[in-house]
Design a protein around this motif. Structure first.
Motif, PDB file in Angstrom:
ATOM      1  N   CYS A 145       0.785   3.513   3.070  1.00 46.43           N
ATOM      2  CA  CYS A 145       1.083   2.900   4.361  1.00 46.43           C
ATOM      3  C   CYS A 145       1.986   3.817   5.193  1.00 46.43           C
ATOM      4  O   CYS A 145       3.005   4.287   4.718  1.00 46.43           O
ATOM      5  CB  CYS A 145       1.754   1.548   4.150  1.00 46.43           C
ATOM      6  SG  CYS A 145       2.102   0.690   5.692  1.00 46.43           S
ATOM      7  N   PRO A 154      -6.221  -2.563  -0.702  1.00 46.64           N
ATOM      8  CA  PRO A 154      -6.430  -1.430  -1.590  1.00 46.64           C
ATOM      9  C   PRO A 154      -6.095  -1.822  -3.031  1.00 46.64           C
ATOM     10  O   PRO A 154      -5.165  -2.595  -3.285  1.00 46.64           O
ATOM     11  CB  PRO A 154      -5.444  -0.375  -1.077  1.00 46.64           C
ATOM     12  CG  PRO A 154      -5.140  -0.775   0.324  1.00 46.64           C
ATOM     13  CD  PRO A 154      -5.228  -2.266   0.340  1.00 46.64           C
ATOM     14  N   VAL A 190      -2.448  -1.781  -4.307  1.00 49.85           N
ATOM     15  CA  VAL A 190      -1.512  -2.881  -4.033  1.00 49.85           C
ATOM     16  C   VAL A 190      -1.451  -3.822  -5.241  1.00 49.85           C
ATOM     17  O   VAL A 190      -0.374  -4.223  -5.687  1.00 49.85           O
ATOM     18  CB  VAL A 190      -1.920  -3.649  -2.759  1.00 49.85           C
ATOM     19  CG1 VAL A 190      -1.080  -4.898  -2.574  1.00 49.85           C
ATOM     20  CG2 VAL A 190      -1.806  -2.737  -1.548  1.00 49.85           C
ATOM     21  N   CYS A 230       0.944  -2.682   6.574  1.00 48.84           N
ATOM     22  CA  CYS A 230      -0.252  -2.510   5.756  1.00 48.84           C
ATOM     23  C   CYS A 230      -0.405  -3.666   4.762  1.00 48.84           C
ATOM     24  O   CYS A 230       0.484  -4.503   4.647  1.00 48.84           O
ATOM     25  CB  CYS A 230      -0.156  -1.195   5.003  1.00 48.84           C
ATOM     26  SG  CYS A 230      -0.019   0.225   6.106  1.00 48.84           S
ATOM     27  N   ASP A 284       0.846  -1.186   0.000  1.00 49.42           N
ATOM     28  CA  ASP A 284       0.000   0.000   0.000  1.00 49.42           C
ATOM     29  C   ASP A 284       0.887   1.244   0.000  1.00 49.42           C
ATOM     30  O   ASP A 284       1.631   1.477   0.945  1.00 49.42           O
ATOM     31  CB  ASP A 284      -0.897  -0.023   1.234  1.00 49.42           C
ATOM     32  CG  ASP A 284      -1.892   1.117   1.265  1.00 49.42           C
ATOM     33  OD1 ASP A 284      -1.782   2.065   0.455  1.00 49.42           O
ATOM     34  OD2 ASP A 284      -2.792   1.075   2.119  1.00 49.42           O
TER      35      ASP A 284
END
Length: 68
Positions: A11, A56, A59, A16, A8
């Motif tokens: 992050c 998310p 990613v 994360c 992420d």
């Protein structure tokens, strides 16, 4: 052995959601936020031993861009 493929970008604390690759490149592990909402879980119809996580889009997009 797992290797970090993407994480992420927003992050802040280092723990994360992350997409991991395996040494054989045949599988991926996804670190994310466990889905606990019963309504969402019922839509997935998960068998015993499986769970689902939310990550998310960024990613997955980061890894996709790296391989295209």
């Amino acid at each position: 052995m797992l290797r970090k493929l993407s994480g992420d970008p927003d992050c802040k604390n280092g723990t994360c959601p992350i997409l991991w690759g395996t040494e054989d490149t045949q599988n991926h592990a996804v670190q994310g936020y466990v889905i606990t909402d019963p309504e969402r879980l019922s839509q997935l119809d998960l068998p015993e031993g499986e769970t689902a996580v939310m990550v998310p889009s960024a990613v997955l997009e980061e890894d996709f861009r790296a391989h295209c």
